[in-house]
Every structure is written in C-alpha cells, then in structure tokens.
Design an enzyme around this catalytic site. Sequence first.
Site, PDB file in Angstrom:
ATOM      1  N   GLU A   9      58.341  53.673  27.922  1.00  0.00           N
ATOM      2  CA  GLU A   9      57.374  53.382  28.987  1.00  0.00           C
ATOM      3  C   GLU A   9      58.102  53.359  30.320  1.00  0.00           C
ATOM      4  O   GLU A   9      59.173  52.748  30.435  1.00  0.00           O
ATOM      5  CB  GLU A   9      56.733  52.020  28.714  1.00  0.00           C
ATOM      6  N   LYS A  67      49.930  43.751  23.766  1.00  0.00           N
ATOM      7  CA  LYS A  67      51.228  43.348  24.300  1.00  0.00           C
ATOM      8  C   LYS A  67      51.193  41.834  24.537  1.00  0.00           C
ATOM      9  O   LYS A  67      50.488  41.360  25.424  1.00  0.00           O
ATOM     10  CB  LYS A  67      51.475  44.104  25.607  1.00  0.00           C
TER      11      LYS A  67
END
Length: 210
Positions: free
Chosen positions: A40, A128
């Site tokens: 990411e 997350k």
Amino acid sequence: MDLRTALTTHRMLAIVRGSDPEAALRTVLTLVDEGIALVEVSLTGADALTVIERARKTLGAGPPLGAGTVLTADDARAAHRAGADFAVTPALGEGVRTATELGMPVLAGVLTPTEIATAGALGATALKIFPAAQFGGPGYVKALRGPFPHELLVPVGGVDASAARAYLAAGATAVGVGSPLVGDAADGGDVTALRERARAFRAAVRESTP
C-alpha cells in the site's frame, strides 16, 4: 482483484509512506522483489499518486498495489485513476463508499464492534483494526473473533515482527506493517537494511501460518 484471497494467502500488507517519491518507488519495488506481494502506498506520502502510477507501470499486471489513507471520494477517484487495485482507509467515510462504487475492494479502518458492523454495510472487503497496538493488541483481536468469526481482521499500527506473530496467532487474517518494516527507506534510507527487514517479516509470517 480478489483482496480477500490475497490477504488470506499472503497474510501481510506493507505500508509505504515516504517524503522522497523516488525512494518511495524504490521501496515499493524492493518489497515486491523480496516477495512481499501486497503493498500500500499512503496518499499522505510525497507525490503518492505518481508513485502509484510509476509502480503500476513498472510492475505491470503483477502484484496488487493499494492506495492508503483514502479519506474522501476525491481520494478514491484519484487512486483509481492512478492504477491502484484496492483502497485502504483509516476510518469509515466517503472514501469507502466511492472506492466500492468504482469496483475497488476496500480494507476499511475500524476500531469498535459498531464500526465493524457499519463497514460491512458500506461494502468493505476487509477490516483494518487501527490503531491496534494502542487498543488492546492481540488480545483485542482475539476478542473480536467471537462475535465476528467470518470477518477479515487486519491489525495495523506498531506491528513489528514479534507482534505480527502474536496477532496472527490471535486470529488476525493478516497484519499491516509500516515503519517497523519500511524504516527510513521511503525517505532515502538504506535499501539493504530494508531487504533484511523484509526477510525477517516474511519469516515471521511463515512461522505463524498453519
């Protein structure tokens, strides 16, 4: 892309946030070269969208590349245009909704059970848990497994190699790893040291995989 399968298979997401775009790009490519298949690039890094564009061009249709810190609808659209395969958010909001509408799977930032339920309603693919280290650590992830046995839980925040083992043992699907892995590499630091840390994290994840 199938983010659910990727997280379940690889069990680690590297998070790159850098002040030097060239170094950030080099960091992304080095991590992939070391076998870290999910990376990411945070939109809070310098010229992050260009880093994503260049990484995608260099990697071709290979390893999945995500855009992180996607907060707004405009963030989601920009990440999509840059070639990101998935979006990662620090919280619930328009970034989740718009990325989903654009066909991008979302790793949505949550902390509480209520937020977990809301994320599902927004169409998030995975969750997350952030900031994990400041909110109960592996014990909290284990506790969430009771009411949410089928959710993909990915703790992020202060995850070093030892914590990665503990989170995975506690039932996390994968872990998100930033500065303990990347160090200063995305700011122009030592790439050799980055490779060593990448190998150590990969070993920790392998040891924790049944």
